[in-house]
Write a protein that holds these residues in place. Structure first.
Motif, PDB file in Angstrom:
ATOM      1  N   GLU A 148     -19.413 -37.698 -59.686  1.00 47.02           N
ATOM      2  CA  GLU A 148     -20.228 -36.640 -60.294  1.00 47.02           C
ATOM      3  C   GLU A 148     -20.802 -35.691 -59.244  1.00 47.02           C
ATOM      4  OE1 GLU A 148     -20.711 -35.431 -63.373  1.00 47.02           O
ATOM      5  OE2 GLU A 148     -19.126 -36.839 -63.890  1.00 47.02           O
ATOM      6  N   VAL A 149     -21.190 -36.249 -58.097  1.00 52.70           N
ATOM      7  CA  VAL A 149     -21.698 -35.407 -57.006  1.00 52.70           C
ATOM      8  C   VAL A 149     -20.592 -34.455 -56.559  1.00 52.70           C
ATOM      9  CG1 VAL A 149     -22.555 -35.382 -54.617  1.00 52.70           C
ATOM     10  CG2 VAL A 149     -23.369 -37.127 -56.221  1.00 52.70           C
ATOM     11  N   CYS A 150     -19.368 -34.986 -56.436  1.00 54.41           N
ATOM     12  CA  CYS A 150     -18.222 -34.165 -56.027  1.00 54.41           C
ATOM     13  C   CYS A 150     -17.965 -33.040 -57.032  1.00 54.41           C
ATOM     14  CB  CYS A 150     -16.963 -35.031 -55.903  1.00 54.41           C
ATOM     15  SG  CYS A 150     -16.918 -36.077 -54.429  1.00 54.41           S
ATOM     16  N   ILE A 151     -17.990 -33.376 -58.315  1.00 54.55           N
ATOM     17  CA  ILE A 151     -17.723 -32.368 -59.353  1.00 54.55           C
ATOM     18  C   ILE A 151     -18.800 -31.292 -59.345  1.00 54.55           C
ATOM     19  CG2 ILE A 151     -17.688 -31.994 -61.866  1.00 54.55           C
ATOM     20  CD1 ILE A 151     -16.171 -34.685 -62.094  1.00 54.55           C
ATOM     21  N   ASP A 152     -20.067 -31.701 -59.258  1.00 55.14           N
ATOM     22  CA  ASP A 152     -21.169 -30.728 -59.239  1.00 55.14           C
ATOM     23  C   ASP A 152     -21.051 -29.772 -58.057  1.00 55.14           C
ATOM     24  OD1 ASP A 152     -22.205 -31.801 -61.534  1.00 55.14           O
ATOM     25  OD2 ASP A 152     -23.747 -33.009 -60.531  1.00 55.14           O
ATOM     26  N   ARG A 153     -20.701 -30.327 -56.895  1.00 54.93           N
ATOM     27  CA  ARG A 153     -20.549 -29.482 -55.701  1.00 54.93           C
ATOM     28  C   ARG A 153     -19.421 -28.468 -55.890  1.00 54.93           C
ATOM     29  NH1 ARG A 153     -20.740 -33.849 -50.724  1.00 54.93           N
ATOM     30  NH2 ARG A 153     -23.001 -34.220 -50.686  1.00 54.93           N
ATOM     31  N   CYS A 154     -18.299 -28.914 -56.443  1.00 53.19           N
ATOM     32  CA  CYS A 154     -17.150 -28.021 -56.626  1.00 53.19           C
ATOM     33  C   CYS A 154     -17.449 -26.937 -57.664  1.00 53.19           C
ATOM     34  CB  CYS A 154     -15.912 -28.811 -57.048  1.00 53.19           C
ATOM     35  SG  CYS A 154     -15.191 -29.788 -55.720  1.00 53.19           S
ATOM     36  N   LEU A 155     -18.158 -27.291 -58.717  1.00 48.97           N
ATOM     37  CA  LEU A 155     -18.514 -26.289 -59.731  1.00 48.97           C
ATOM     38  C   LEU A 155     -19.430 -25.229 -59.124  1.00 48.97           C
ATOM     39  CD1 LEU A 155     -19.111 -28.558 -62.871  1.00 48.97           C
ATOM     40  CD2 LEU A 155     -17.190 -27.005 -62.461  1.00 48.97           C
ATOM     41  N   GLU A 156     -20.341 -25.661 -58.268  1.00 47.25           N
ATOM     42  CA  GLU A 156     -21.220 -24.717 -57.581  1.00 47.25           C
ATOM     43  C   GLU A 156     -20.412 -23.833 -56.635  1.00 47.25           C
ATOM     44  OE1 GLU A 156     -24.592 -22.682 -56.816  1.00 47.25           O
ATOM     45  OE2 GLU A 156     -24.382 -24.289 -58.312  1.00 47.25           O
ATOM     46  N   ARG A 157     -19.482 -24.476 -55.902  1.00 51.69           N
ATOM     47  CA  ARG A 157     -18.615 -23.729 -54.985  1.00 51.69           C
ATOM     48  C   ARG A 157     -17.748 -22.729 -55.740  1.00 51.69           C
ATOM     49  NH1 ARG A 157     -14.427 -27.437 -51.874  1.00 51.69           N
ATOM     50  NH2 ARG A 157     -13.461 -27.479 -53.923  1.00 51.69           N
ATOM     51  N   GLY A 158     -17.324 -23.120 -56.945  1.00 52.64           N
ATOM     52  CA  GLY A 158     -16.440 -22.275 -57.748  1.00 52.64           C
ATOM     53  C   GLY A 158     -17.041 -20.948 -58.152  1.00 52.64           C
ATOM     54  N   LYS A 159     -18.372 -20.872 -58.125  1.00 49.89           N
ATOM     55  CA  LYS A 159     -19.046 -19.620 -58.491  1.00 49.89           C
ATOM     56  C   LYS A 159     -18.736 -18.496 -57.499  1.00 49.89           C
ATOM     57  CE  LYS A 159     -22.906 -22.013 -60.750  1.00 49.89           C
ATOM     58  NZ  LYS A 159     -24.348 -22.346 -60.665  1.00 49.89           N
ATOM     59  N   SER A 160     -18.369 -18.886 -56.271  1.00 53.19           N
ATOM     60  CA  SER A 160     -18.106 -17.860 -55.251  1.00 53.19           C
ATOM     61  C   SER A 160     -16.779 -18.038 -54.508  1.00 53.19           C
ATOM     62  CB  SER A 160     -19.240 -17.855 -54.218  1.00 53.19           C
ATOM     63  OG  SER A 160     -19.361 -19.131 -53.620  1.00 53.19           O
ATOM     64  N   SER A 161     -16.118 -19.197 -54.692  1.00 52.49           N
ATOM     65  CA  SER A 161     -14.919 -19.484 -53.889  1.00 52.49           C
ATOM     66  C   SER A 161     -13.684 -18.715 -54.335  1.00 52.49           C
ATOM     67  CB  SER A 161     -14.600 -20.988 -53.935  1.00 52.49           C
ATOM     68  OG  SER A 161     -14.145 -21.357 -55.226  1.00 52.49           O
ATOM     69  N   GLY A 162     -13.632 -18.403 -55.638  1.00 57.97           N
ATOM     70  CA  GLY A 162     -12.433 -17.741 -56.159  1.00 57.97           C
ATOM     71  C   GLY A 162     -11.270 -18.694 -56.349  1.00 57.97           C
ATOM     72  N   ARG A 163     -11.488 -19.989 -56.115  1.00 55.19           N
ATOM     73  CA  ARG A 163     -10.410 -20.968 -56.267  1.00 55.19           C
ATOM     74  C   ARG A 163     -10.169 -21.268 -57.739  1.00 55.19           C
ATOM     75  NH1 ARG A 163     -11.044 -25.860 -51.972  1.00 55.19           N
ATOM     76  NH2 ARG A 163      -9.859 -26.839 -53.653  1.00 55.19           N
ATOM     77  N   THR A 164      -8.901 -21.235 -58.139  1.00 59.22           N
ATOM     78  CA  THR A 164      -8.550 -21.458 -59.546  1.00 59.22           C
ATOM     79  C   THR A 164      -8.751 -22.909 -59.970  1.00 59.22           C
ATOM     80  OG1 THR A 164      -6.231 -21.830 -58.933  1.00 59.22           O
ATOM     81  CG2 THR A 164      -6.840 -19.587 -59.573  1.00 59.22           C
ATOM     82  N   ASP A 165      -8.873 -23.830 -58.995  1.00 58.42           N
ATOM     83  CA  ASP A 165      -9.007 -25.252 -59.340  1.00 58.42           C
ATOM     84  C   ASP A 165     -10.448 -25.742 -59.309  1.00 58.42           C
ATOM     85  OD1 ASP A 165      -9.020 -24.864 -56.607  1.00 58.42           O
ATOM     86  OD2 ASP A 165      -8.021 -26.750 -56.140  1.00 58.42           O
ATOM     87  N   ASP A 166     -11.416 -24.825 -59.079  1.00 63.09           N
ATOM     88  CA  ASP A 166     -12.831 -25.219 -59.094  1.00 63.09           C
ATOM     89  C   ASP A 166     -13.417 -25.048 -60.496  1.00 63.09           C
ATOM     90  OD1 ASP A 166     -13.123 -26.160 -56.537  1.00 63.09           O
ATOM     91  OD2 ASP A 166     -13.897 -24.298 -55.703  1.00 63.09           O
ATOM     92  N   ASN A 167     -12.831 -25.759 -61.468  1.00 62.03           N
ATOM     93  CA  ASN A 167     -13.370 -25.789 -62.829  1.00 62.03           C
ATOM     94  C   ASN A 167     -13.325 -27.236 -63.299  1.00 62.03           C
ATOM     95  OD1 ASN A 167     -10.767 -26.254 -64.537  1.00 62.03           O
ATOM     96  ND2 ASN A 167     -10.224 -24.586 -63.146  1.00 62.03           N
TER      97      ASN A 167
END
Length: 219
Positions: A148-167
């Motif tokens: 869950e920590v990993c998922i939360d971090r990636c979702l936060e990163r996805g707001k600015s990373s532009g990565r298609t897999d950060d959902n």
């Protein structure tokens, strides 16, 4: 006296040649952990403080995917979107090329952090087949972090990373792939005494303090 000196030199020469051959060979640390465990962040810190070159398997694949004229671009895109592992031949070819280019540009740069690889048994077998005798794996740096920590971090990163897999959908698939395919690889290296485990759920500074201790201990 001269004879004795020559004798000592002849005894030392094989060791010197061996050391030189080891130095010329890439010295590799595999960096593993779930998506969002902080591998990239910690690798950046290591590069700033130690003489390592960071190679991210994921970044190399994403670069190849977006490279104009790449014959593998669409295939890589499909695998990444599905949270699946890209065929080993493509990944190893990109890693090998990156190491060769780095060492060609600067012969002192022979220590590599390979981030996000090997991710499954196929990756490991491919590495052993292609890189056998051509690179030395010193140890595995394992960033252990709750899902869950990993998922939360990636979702936060996805707001600015532009990565298609950060959902969330892609992340849940990636977590399952990691648990089913990558954890067994880490366990294999553990049996060889080659895994250095770090609790990656803490702050960046706390995690890096442990990383420094490991790198300084390993030399």
């Amino acid at each position: 006296m001269i004879v004795a000196l020559l004798h000592r030199l002849s005894e030392k020469l094989p060791r010197v040649v061996h050391r030189l051959s080891v130095m010329m060979k890439p010295q590799v640390v595999f960096v593993l952990g779930g998506p969002g465990a902080g591998k990239g962040t910690q690798c950046a810190r290591i590069v700033e403080n130690y003489s390592y070159t960071h190679l991210s398997a994921g970044d190399l694949l994403r670069e190849e995917r977006s490279r104009s004229g790449s014959e593998f671009g669409q295939l890589i895109e499909t695998y990444i979107k599905e949270g699946k592992i890209v065929p080993v031949e493509i990944t190893i070819n990109l890693l090998k090329k990156a190491m060769e280019e780095t060492m060609k540009a600067d012969e002192k740069k022979f220590r590599f952090l390979i981030d996000g690889f090997p991710r499954n048994q196929d990756n490991l077998q491919g590495w052993n087949t292609v890189m056998d005798g051509k690179a030395d794996v010193k140890f595995v740096l394992f960033f252990d972090c709750g899902n869950e920590v990993c998922i939360d971090r990636c979702l936060e990163r996805g707001k600015s990373s532009g990565r298609t897999d950060d959902n969330r959908e892609s992340l849940e698939k990636r977590i399952q792939t990691y648990l089913q395919s990558t954890r067994p690889i880490i366990e294999q290296y553990e049996k060889q005494g080659k895994v250095r485990t770090i609790d990656a759920s803490r702050s960046v500074d706390e995690v890096f303090a442990d990383v420094k201790n490991i790198l300084e201990k390993e030399g």
